[in-house]
Scaffold this motif. Structure first.
Motif, PDB file in Angstrom:
ATOM      1  N   ALA A   5     -33.868 -11.765  64.445  1.00 15.34           N
ATOM      2  CA  ALA A   5     -32.938 -12.884  64.325  1.00 15.34           C
ATOM      3  C   ALA A   5     -31.510 -12.422  64.561  1.00 15.34           C
ATOM      4  O   ALA A   5     -30.709 -13.134  65.179  1.00 15.34           O
ATOM      5  CB  ALA A   5     -33.079 -13.545  62.959  1.00 15.34           C
ATOM      6  N   ALA A   6     -31.182 -11.228  64.092  1.00 12.87           N
ATOM      7  CA  ALA A   6     -29.829 -10.693  64.285  1.00 12.87           C
ATOM      8  C   ALA A   6     -29.486 -10.569  65.758  1.00 12.87           C
ATOM      9  O   ALA A   6     -28.377 -10.908  66.191  1.00 12.87           O
ATOM     10  CB  ALA A   6     -29.706  -9.343  63.584  1.00 12.87           C
ATOM     11  N   GLU A   7     -30.435 -10.105  66.574  1.00 13.85           N
ATOM     12  CA  GLU A   7     -30.205  -9.994  68.012  1.00 13.85           C
ATOM     13  C   GLU A   7     -30.031 -11.369  68.644  1.00 13.85           C
ATOM     14  O   GLU A   7     -29.208 -11.548  69.550  1.00 13.85           O
ATOM     15  CB  GLU A   7     -31.377  -9.273  68.676  1.00 13.85           C
ATOM     16  CG  GLU A   7     -31.505  -7.809  68.337  1.00 13.85           C
ATOM     17  CD  GLU A   7     -32.712  -7.180  69.002  1.00 13.85           C
ATOM     18  OE1 GLU A   7     -33.207  -7.751  70.008  1.00 13.85           O
ATOM     19  OE2 GLU A   7     -33.173  -6.135  68.528  1.00 13.85           O
ATOM     20  N   ALA A   8     -30.800 -12.339  68.184  1.00  9.56           N
ATOM     21  CA  ALA A   8     -30.780 -13.665  68.794  1.00  9.56           C
ATOM     22  C   ALA A   8     -29.485 -14.424  68.543  1.00  9.56           C
ATOM     23  O   ALA A   8     -29.127 -15.312  69.307  1.00  9.56           O
ATOM     24  CB  ALA A   8     -31.964 -14.484  68.295  1.00  9.56           C
ATOM     25  N   VAL A   9     -28.769 -14.078  67.456  1.00  3.27           N
ATOM     26  CA  VAL A   9     -27.533 -14.801  67.121  1.00  3.27           C
ATOM     27  C   VAL A   9     -26.283 -13.952  67.351  1.00  3.27           C
ATOM     28  O   VAL A   9     -25.175 -14.393  67.054  1.00  3.27           O
ATOM     29  CB  VAL A   9     -27.558 -15.294  65.654  1.00  3.27           C
ATOM     30  CG1 VAL A   9     -28.810 -16.123  65.385  1.00  3.27           C
ATOM     31  CG2 VAL A   9     -27.461 -14.140  64.665  1.00  3.27           C
ATOM     32  N   TYR A  47     -36.915 -12.495  71.237  1.00  2.00           N
ATOM     33  CA  TYR A  47     -35.977 -11.443  70.844  1.00  2.00           C
ATOM     34  C   TYR A  47     -36.589 -10.603  69.728  1.00  2.00           C
ATOM     35  O   TYR A  47     -37.473 -11.063  69.001  1.00  2.00           O
ATOM     36  CB  TYR A  47     -34.661 -12.052  70.368  1.00  2.00           C
ATOM     37  CG  TYR A  47     -33.725 -12.460  71.490  1.00  2.00           C
ATOM     38  CD1 TYR A  47     -32.475 -11.869  71.633  1.00  2.00           C
ATOM     39  CD2 TYR A  47     -34.097 -13.428  72.411  1.00  2.00           C
ATOM     40  CE1 TYR A  47     -31.609 -12.238  72.663  1.00  2.00           C
ATOM     41  CE2 TYR A  47     -33.254 -13.806  73.444  1.00  2.00           C
ATOM     42  CZ  TYR A  47     -31.997 -13.205  73.560  1.00  2.00           C
ATOM     43  OH  TYR A  47     -31.162 -13.572  74.595  1.00  2.00           O
ATOM     44  N   GLY A  48     -36.094  -9.388  69.593  1.00  2.00           N
ATOM     45  CA  GLY A  48     -36.654  -8.471  68.618  1.00  2.00           C
ATOM     46  C   GLY A  48     -36.372  -8.839  67.179  1.00  2.00           C
ATOM     47  O   GLY A  48     -37.109  -8.460  66.275  1.00  2.00           O
ATOM     48  N   GLU A  74     -36.938 -20.168  65.571  1.00  2.00           N
ATOM     49  CA  GLU A  74     -37.734 -19.246  64.773  1.00  2.00           C
ATOM     50  C   GLU A  74     -39.115 -19.869  64.610  1.00  2.00           C
ATOM     51  O   GLU A  74     -39.250 -21.057  64.301  1.00  2.00           O
ATOM     52  CB  GLU A  74     -37.089 -18.955  63.421  1.00  2.00           C
ATOM     53  CG  GLU A  74     -36.853 -20.163  62.531  1.00  2.00           C
ATOM     54  CD  GLU A  74     -36.199 -19.779  61.203  1.00  2.00           C
ATOM     55  OE1 GLU A  74     -36.808 -20.064  60.141  1.00  2.00           O
ATOM     56  OE2 GLU A  74     -35.090 -19.218  61.226  1.00  2.00           O
ATOM     57  N   VAL A  75     -40.158 -19.080  64.854  1.00  2.00           N
ATOM     58  CA  VAL A  75     -41.517 -19.612  64.832  1.00  2.00           C
ATOM     59  C   VAL A  75     -42.371 -18.820  63.854  1.00  2.00           C
ATOM     60  O   VAL A  75     -42.267 -17.599  63.760  1.00  2.00           O
ATOM     61  CB  VAL A  75     -42.164 -19.604  66.239  1.00  2.00           C
ATOM     62  CG1 VAL A  75     -41.410 -20.529  67.172  1.00  2.00           C
ATOM     63  CG2 VAL A  75     -42.226 -18.205  66.814  1.00  2.00           C
ATOM     64  N   TYR A 117     -36.093 -26.622  76.829  1.00  2.00           N
ATOM     65  CA  TYR A 117     -35.015 -26.831  75.866  1.00  2.00           C
ATOM     66  C   TYR A 117     -34.753 -25.601  74.993  1.00  2.00           C
ATOM     67  O   TYR A 117     -33.841 -25.625  74.166  1.00  2.00           O
ATOM     68  CB  TYR A 117     -35.347 -28.008  74.951  1.00  2.00           C
ATOM     69  CG  TYR A 117     -35.288 -29.349  75.631  1.00  2.00           C
ATOM     70  CD1 TYR A 117     -34.082 -29.878  76.081  1.00  2.00           C
ATOM     71  CD2 TYR A 117     -36.446 -30.097  75.819  1.00  2.00           C
ATOM     72  CE1 TYR A 117     -34.027 -31.116  76.707  1.00  2.00           C
ATOM     73  CE2 TYR A 117     -36.397 -31.343  76.442  1.00  2.00           C
ATOM     74  CZ  TYR A 117     -35.195 -31.833  76.887  1.00  2.00           C
ATOM     75  OH  TYR A 117     -35.141 -33.055  77.498  1.00  2.00           O
ATOM     76  N   VAL A 118     -35.550 -24.554  75.128  1.00  3.08           N
ATOM     77  CA  VAL A 118     -35.451 -23.388  74.246  1.00  3.08           C
ATOM     78  C   VAL A 118     -35.134 -22.151  75.082  1.00  3.08           C
ATOM     79  O   VAL A 118     -35.838 -21.836  76.038  1.00  3.08           O
ATOM     80  CB  VAL A 118     -36.759 -23.174  73.460  1.00  3.08           C
ATOM     81  CG1 VAL A 118     -36.655 -21.955  72.562  1.00  3.08           C
ATOM     82  CG2 VAL A 118     -37.083 -24.421  72.631  1.00  3.08           C
ATOM     83  N   GLN A 119     -34.080 -21.442  74.699  1.00  4.29           N
ATOM     84  CA  GLN A 119     -33.675 -20.246  75.437  1.00  4.29           C
ATOM     85  C   GLN A 119     -34.044 -18.947  74.726  1.00  4.29           C
ATOM     86  O   GLN A 119     -34.175 -17.913  75.370  1.00  4.29           O
ATOM     87  CB  GLN A 119     -32.155 -20.266  75.674  1.00  4.29           C
ATOM     88  CG  GLN A 119     -31.698 -21.241  76.742  1.00  4.29           C
ATOM     89  CD  GLN A 119     -31.861 -22.696  76.334  1.00  4.29           C
ATOM     90  OE1 GLN A 119     -31.487 -23.077  75.228  1.00  4.29           O
ATOM     91  NE2 GLN A 119     -32.417 -23.499  77.218  1.00  4.29           N
ATOM     92  N   ARG A 120     -34.199 -18.979  73.396  1.00  5.61           N
ATOM     93  CA  ARG A 120     -34.469 -17.761  72.633  1.00  5.61           C
ATOM     94  C   ARG A 120     -35.506 -18.049  71.545  1.00  5.61           C
ATOM     95  O   ARG A 120     -35.488 -19.118  70.941  1.00  5.61           O
ATOM     96  CB  ARG A 120     -33.190 -17.209  71.996  1.00  5.61           C
ATOM     97  CG  ARG A 120     -32.086 -16.915  73.007  1.00  5.61           C
ATOM     98  CD  ARG A 120     -30.785 -16.514  72.339  1.00  5.61           C
ATOM     99  NE  ARG A 120     -29.726 -16.377  73.331  1.00  5.61           N
ATOM    100  CZ  ARG A 120     -28.453 -16.098  73.042  1.00  5.61           C
ATOM    101  NH1 ARG A 120     -28.094 -15.914  71.776  1.00  5.61           N
ATOM    102  NH2 ARG A 120     -27.557 -16.001  73.999  1.00  5.61           N
ATOM    103  N   MET A 121     -36.359 -17.054  71.295  1.00  6.60           N
ATOM    104  CA  MET A 121     -37.398 -17.190  70.284  1.00  6.60           C
ATOM    105  C   MET A 121     -37.356 -15.989  69.339  1.00  6.60           C
ATOM    106  O   MET A 121     -37.083 -14.858  69.776  1.00  6.60           O
ATOM    107  CB  MET A 121     -38.772 -17.231  70.952  1.00  6.60           C
ATOM    108  CG  MET A 121     -38.960 -18.354  71.966  1.00  6.60           C
ATOM    109  SD  MET A 121     -39.497 -19.847  71.180  1.00  6.60           S
ATOM    110  CE  MET A 121     -41.164 -19.404  70.730  1.00  6.60           C
TER     111      MET A 121
END
Length: 260
Positions: A8-12, A5-6, A215-216, A236-240
């Motif tokens: 953190a705000a977009e991801a949550v 995702y672009g 978050e990486v 197990y991971v849907q969003r990065m």
């Protein structure tokens, strides 16, 4: 397959009020602080959190707690967070304390599709027999009843069973609506690598979340991670979310010890 995702705000952005959330980390090690801060900025409230501890007063989950965004915590350690203790004793927060190893296994079991399991941890105590204060009545810490605290919600008794002459208590697996984790490296397919002790509860929290956001610190292309390097597979991971250099370096130490 590109799960990045672009921001953190977009991801949550779609995490609603009242959601359940598993969060990796131990103390301040491996805490997904950028995602937590994004959720704070979004204003999501009434969260039901599963995490080993609730951060410290001004870092990690502690910022959500101080803002009154968390209504329930399942964890094993109050730690250095004075506001956590204050809210619990004042009857403002529901807290399910569980043995640390049991919490880890409940998260793993939930992620593996195991509904429940038996463990000897807690047999012969209120963990199994019930009666642990989950929530005190408002102002409970100052009341004379029940040893100074009026209990509004207490833990129920759990099923126990004997195997090979030893007693065990039944514990239920945990799944959550969302999960936040932090990794040192990850590829666009969601495969993650954790650094040393920062792994702690992160892989387990990731397994338990129906939608897991990672978050990486360093994002790499698919194929750059060797299969035997991967600590958590991308299933197990849907969003990065890729952290900026400043975000990746923004790590605090819970307690600093020096030798003179």
């Amino acid at each position: 397959m590109n799960k990045v995702y672009g921001s953190a705000a977009e991801a949550v952005a779609d995490i609603p009020d009242g959601a359940s959330l598993a969060v990796g980390g131990f103390g301040l090690s491996g805490v997904p602080a950028v995602l937590i801060d994004a959720l704070l900025a979004q204003g999501t409230a009434a969260l039901r959190v599963v995490s080993n501890n609730c951060g410290v007063d001004d870092r990690g989950l502690g910022v959500l707690l101080a803002a009154g965004r968390i209504t329930r915590v399942t964890g094993s350690y109050v730690g250095e967070n004075k506001e956590f203790a204050r809210q619990y004793l004042a009857g403002e927060l529901e807290v399910e304390l569980t043995p640390q190893g049991t919490l880890a296994e409940r998260l793993r079991a939930g992620g593996a599709g195991i509904p429940a399991f038996y463990t000897p941890a807690g047999v012969g105590t209120q963990v199994a027999d019930g009666g642990l204060p989950w929530r005190y009545a408002p102002g409970g810490a100052s009341r004379p009843e029940s040893g100074g605290r009026a209990v509004a919600i207490a833990s129920p008794p759990k099923e126990t069973r004997e195997f090979h002459g030893r007693s065990y208590v039944l514990e239920h697996g945990i799944t959550t609506d969302f999960a936040f984790v932090r990794a040192v490296r990850g590829d666009r397919h969601g495969n993650l690598v954790f650094r040393r002790a920062a792994a702690n509860f992160n892989p387990l929290a990731a397994m338990a979340g129906r939608i897991t956001v990672a978050e990486v610190e360093h994002l790499v292309e698919p194929g750059e991670l060797q299969p035997d390097e991967v600590h958590l597979p991308g299933i197990y991971v849907q969003r990065m979310v890729e952290l900026t250099p400043a975000e990746a370096a923004g790590k605090q130490i819970e307690k600093r010890t020096v030798r003179i």
